[in-house]
Scaffold this active site. Structure first.
Site, short mmCIF file in Angstrom:
data_model
loop_
_atom_site.label_atom_id
_atom_site.label_comp_id
_atom_site.label_asym_id
_atom_site.label_seq_id
_atom_site.Cartn_x
_atom_site.Cartn_y
_atom_site.Cartn_z
CB CYS A 1 17.01 -4.30 -19.73
SG CYS A 1 16.24 -5.63 -20.64
CG HIS B 1 14.24 -4.76 -15.78
ND1 HIS B 1 14.06 -3.52 -16.74
CD2 HIS B 1 14.32 -5.59 -16.50
CE1 HIS B 1 13.87 -3.94 -17.77
NE2 HIS B 1 14.19 -5.26 -17.72
CD GLU C 1 13.55 -0.63 -14.46
OE1 GLU C 1 14.65 -0.81 -14.16
OE2 GLU C 1 13.26 -1.29 -15.33
#
Lengths: 79, 274
Positions: B102, B234, B236
């Site tokens: 990002c 993302h 994660e």
């Protein structure tokens, strides 16, 4: 001391969603608008000796941080 | 285990933060859950007290570093450029992995590390304002298109579709208009395209599948050597399956989250290489 205005605007052909949306909103308010494009101004104060130095320094700033050469043009105006 | 017997617990990850970064905790836990040793390091610490070469991997998290002023990632990149440029260049040249998610992707592009055609850290691309002119926050489908060059996605099969959440206002990947074709050919020839936005059928499609209007539906790329990687969505945020929005509606409950494999891939690369 010099005051410098730098205008950072989008190059021709680069999509400007902020401009397009603003145009749309102005149209809804009843304004007849042909085109709107967005730009950013940085007002920089420099303690350099002459106009040329001010221009040179701000040009360097644009290349290193203020503008991205892929999408931006910039215009430097020393007051 | 690699040739030197390196284990995940020997791998130190530097997660770089400054004011306005976010998701660094998710990134930290993603590595920790896999047994590695991540560390949250502030840029000032890295400049003054710590050595980048004490780590095996550098990660730049998402967020809105320095308030996204000037352009997203521009100030973070300028700060890195002013104080750490030599170290980072050497780190990359020696094959250590550098990843950006990002805002981290935006930083790597502004730094000139991605796409990194000329290896001189010149800015060759940009991640600019979404076509919709607003913050786009939704799950996106990504097709893995890499043939094995990218060290962050080596464990993902080509053609596999992952669901990873996107959350950004400036994610539209662009090349200079007059060099679009030339640069795209280079990306393809060097096997630098990693993820592209697709629809349910796996075909490249427009908005909202492509949330930002990105050129060639690009969501993630790597450098020609494959060790620098950036992506807008993302990984994660979907380490576990239950973090997927369709978790209760699918029969995939025992699987991992789609993002986990990104972290596993880079750890495997480090174990084998160093």
């Amino acid at each position: 001391m010099y005051h410098v205005d730098v205008i950072i605007n989008l190059k021709k052909g680069i999509a400007d969603p902020e401009g397009v949306n603003t145009k749309k909103a102005l149209g809804m308010l009843g304004f007849k608008v042909k085109d709107v494009s967005s730009a950013k101004i940085f007002r920089i104060t420099l303690g350099v000796k002459n106009k040329k130095d001010a221009e040179k320094k701000v040009g360097e700033m644009c290349r290193k941080l203020l503008a991205n050469p892929v999408i931006h043009d910039y215009k430097i105006m020393v007051k | 285990m690699g040739e030197n017997g390196m284990k995940n617990s020997d791998i130190k990850i530097c997660i770089l933060r400054i004011e306005g970064t976010n998701c660094e905790d998710e990134m930290y836990y993603s590595f920790e859950r896999l047994g590695a040793k991540p560390e949250l390091v502030h840029l000032k610490q890295l400049i003054k007290r710590k050595n980048l070469f004490d780590y095996h991997c550098l990660m730049i998290p998402g967020g809105f570093s320095t308030g996204d002023y000037v352009r997203a990632g521009a100030i973070f990149a300028a700060l890195i450029k002013s104080r750490l440029v030599k170290e980072i260049k050497k780190f990359v040249e020696e094959g250590y992995p550098v990843g950006g998610v990002c805002n981290g992707f935006q930083v790597l592009v502004e730094l000139g590390l991605l796409p990194g055609f000329d290896r001189k850290m010149n800015v060759e691309a940009v991640l600019t304002i979404n076509d919709s002119n607003r913050f786009e926050c939704r799950p996106t489908l990504l097709k893995h298109e890499n043939n094995g060059n990218s060290v962050f996605t080596k464990k993902i099969k080509k053609g596999k579709i992952l669901m990873l959440p996107s959350a950004h206002a400036e994610g539209k990947f662009l090349f200079p208009k007059n060099r679009e074709k030339k640069y795209l050919k280079r990306l393809i020839d060097n096997d630098q395209i990693v993820f592209r936005y697709v629809n349910e059928k796996g075909e490249c499609a427009g908005y909202p599948w492509n949330p930002n209007g990105s050129f060639y539906n690009i969501a993630g790329i790597c450098n020609p050597e494959g060790n620098v990687f950036g992506m807008m969505p993302h990984p994660e945020r979907v380490f576990y399956r239950w973090q997927h929005p369709d978790w209760t509606r699918t029969n995939l409950k025992n699987l991992d989250g789609d993002g986990k494999v990104v972290f596993e891939s880079v750890l495997e690369y480090i174990r084998k290489r160093f």
